[in-house]
Enzyme design. Structure first.
Site, PDB file in Angstrom:
ATOM      1  N   ASP A  39     -62.279  45.690 -57.734  1.00  0.00           N
ATOM      2  CA  ASP A  39     -62.202  44.723 -56.766  1.00  0.00           C
ATOM      3  C   ASP A  39     -61.142  43.715 -56.855  1.00  0.00           C
ATOM      4  O   ASP A  39     -60.727  43.256 -57.896  1.00  0.00           O
ATOM      5  CB  ASP A  39     -63.566  43.656 -56.328  1.00  0.00           C
ATOM      6  CG  ASP A  39     -63.546  43.388 -55.070  1.00  0.00           C
ATOM      7  OD1 ASP A  39     -64.271  43.649 -54.189  1.00  0.00           O
ATOM      8  OD2 ASP A  39     -62.785  42.341 -54.790  1.00  0.00           O
ATOM      9  N   GLU A 105     -66.488  43.374 -44.641  1.00  0.00           N
ATOM     10  CA  GLU A 105     -64.831  43.296 -44.370  1.00  0.00           C
ATOM     11  C   GLU A 105     -64.051  44.735 -44.098  1.00  0.00           C
ATOM     12  O   GLU A 105     -63.229  44.570 -43.417  1.00  0.00           O
ATOM     13  CB  GLU A 105     -64.239  42.380 -45.190  1.00  0.00           C
ATOM     14  CG  GLU A 105     -64.858  40.894 -45.423  1.00  0.00           C
ATOM     15  CD  GLU A 105     -63.950  40.185 -46.526  1.00  0.00           C
ATOM     16  OE1 GLU A 105     -63.365  40.725 -47.325  1.00  0.00           O
ATOM     17  OE2 GLU A 105     -64.360  39.050 -46.567  1.00  0.00           O
ATOM     18  N   HIS A 110     -68.730  51.341 -48.966  1.00  0.00           N
ATOM     19  CA  HIS A 110     -68.512  51.033 -50.155  1.00  0.00           C
ATOM     20  C   HIS A 110     -69.605  50.487 -50.847  1.00  0.00           C
ATOM     21  O   HIS A 110     -70.488  49.575 -50.181  1.00  0.00           O
ATOM     22  CB  HIS A 110     -67.381  50.170 -50.503  1.00  0.00           C
ATOM     23  CG  HIS A 110     -67.199  48.961 -49.777  1.00  0.00           C
ATOM     24  ND1 HIS A 110     -66.816  48.979 -48.147  1.00  0.00           N
ATOM     25  CD2 HIS A 110     -67.394  47.599 -50.025  1.00  0.00           C
ATOM     26  CE1 HIS A 110     -66.840  47.660 -47.676  1.00  0.00           C
ATOM     27  NE2 HIS A 110     -67.078  46.802 -48.761  1.00  0.00           N
TER      28      HIS A 110
HETATM   29  P1  AMP Z   1     -66.864  43.791 -47.934  1.00  0.00           P
HETATM   30  O1  AMP Z   1     -67.024  42.609 -47.653  1.00  0.00           O
HETATM   31  O2  AMP Z   1     -68.467  44.363 -48.505  1.00  0.00           O
HETATM   32  O3  AMP Z   1     -66.549  44.731 -46.837  1.00  0.00           O
HETATM   33  O4  AMP Z   1     -65.940  43.996 -49.151  1.00  0.00           O
HETATM   34  C1  AMP Z   1     -64.729  44.063 -49.314  1.00  0.00           C
HETATM   35  C2  AMP Z   1     -64.311  44.067 -50.669  1.00  0.00           C
HETATM   36  O5  AMP Z   1     -63.191  44.461 -50.670  1.00  0.00           O
HETATM   37  C3  AMP Z   1     -64.162  42.449 -50.987  1.00  0.00           C
HETATM   38  O6  AMP Z   1     -64.716  42.273 -52.091  1.00  0.00           O
HETATM   39  C4  AMP Z   1     -62.375  42.359 -51.201  1.00  0.00           C
HETATM   40  O7  AMP Z   1     -62.237  41.495 -52.159  1.00  0.00           O
HETATM   41  C5  AMP Z   1     -62.178  44.112 -51.470  1.00  0.00           C
HETATM   42  N1  AMP Z   1     -60.813  44.387 -51.213  1.00  0.00           N
HETATM   43  C6  AMP Z   1     -60.140  44.404 -50.303  1.00  0.00           C
HETATM   44  N2  AMP Z   1     -58.701  44.844 -50.320  1.00  0.00           N
HETATM   45  C7  AMP Z   1     -58.828  45.437 -51.613  1.00  0.00           C
HETATM   46  C8  AMP Z   1     -58.058  46.224 -52.425  1.00  0.00           C
HETATM   47  N3  AMP Z   1     -56.631  46.598 -51.894  1.00  0.00           N
HETATM   48  N4  AMP Z   1     -58.406  46.394 -53.687  1.00  0.00           N
HETATM   49  C9  AMP Z   1     -59.204  46.312 -54.055  1.00  0.00           C
HETATM   50  N5  AMP Z   1     -60.356  45.510 -53.486  1.00  0.00           N
HETATM   51  C10 AMP Z   1     -60.110  44.913 -52.212  1.00  0.00           C
END
Ligand code: AMP
Length: 128
Positions: A39, A105, A110
């Site tokens: 992440d 988000e 995932h």
């Molecule tokens: P969620 O709130 O469950 O949708 O989690 C989305 C996750 O994606 C968050 O923990 C972000 O920090 C992570 N994230 C967003 N963009 C990236 C990226 N380019 N590479 C790795 N993680 C990411």
């Protein structure tokens, strides 16, 4: 609409771009069914995301629309990644946010894997 009645999959989401190799990621594991990477904003000493290769918006979409092989392959990959990171003995947390109330988000299903320290309470109390 996807099979759940929620908005359709958006191919412009950031994890779709990672899968297509359009933006970089710190890869941990990849097989036919899943990709795992660190992440970008870790919430624990180990914070890895595991995503299926298919176009699924969420756990709701994945559980309703994915094939048995996709589901089995994906969850085996989640377990394999945690094991390969040395997290089984100390323990870890696997979590999937689904929809607005969970604060999802990114619209590509995932599973977060958190580990590397005691992780505390499972969720914040509703009163903060
Ligand atoms: P969620 O709130 O469950 O949708 O989690 C989305 C996750 O994606 C968050 O923990 C972000 O920090 C992570 N994230 C967003 N963009 C990236 C990226 N380019 N590479 C790795 N993680 C990411």
């Amino acid at each position: 609409m996807d099979v759940t009645g929620l908005p359709p999959y958006d191919d412009a989401n950031v994890f779709a771009k990672i899968l297509r190799g359009e933006i970089p990621s710190r890869k941990v594991y990849e097989d036919e069914w899943a990709l795992a990477f660190h992440d970008i904003n870790p919430q624990a000493p180990v914070h890895v995301l595991v995503i299926p290769k298919g176009r699924y918006c969420s756990l709701a979409d994945f559980s309703a629309g994915a094939s048995d092989a996709e589901i089995a392959g994906f969850f085996r990959a989640v377990g394999h990644v945690a094991r390969s990171l040395g997290l089984e003995a100390p323990g870890y947390r696997a979590l999937a946010n689904m929809g607005d109330h969970a604060g999802q988000e990114v619209g590509h299903f995932h599973v977060h894997i958190f580990g590397g320290r005691p992780l505390g309470r499972m969720i914040q109390s509703a009163r903060g």
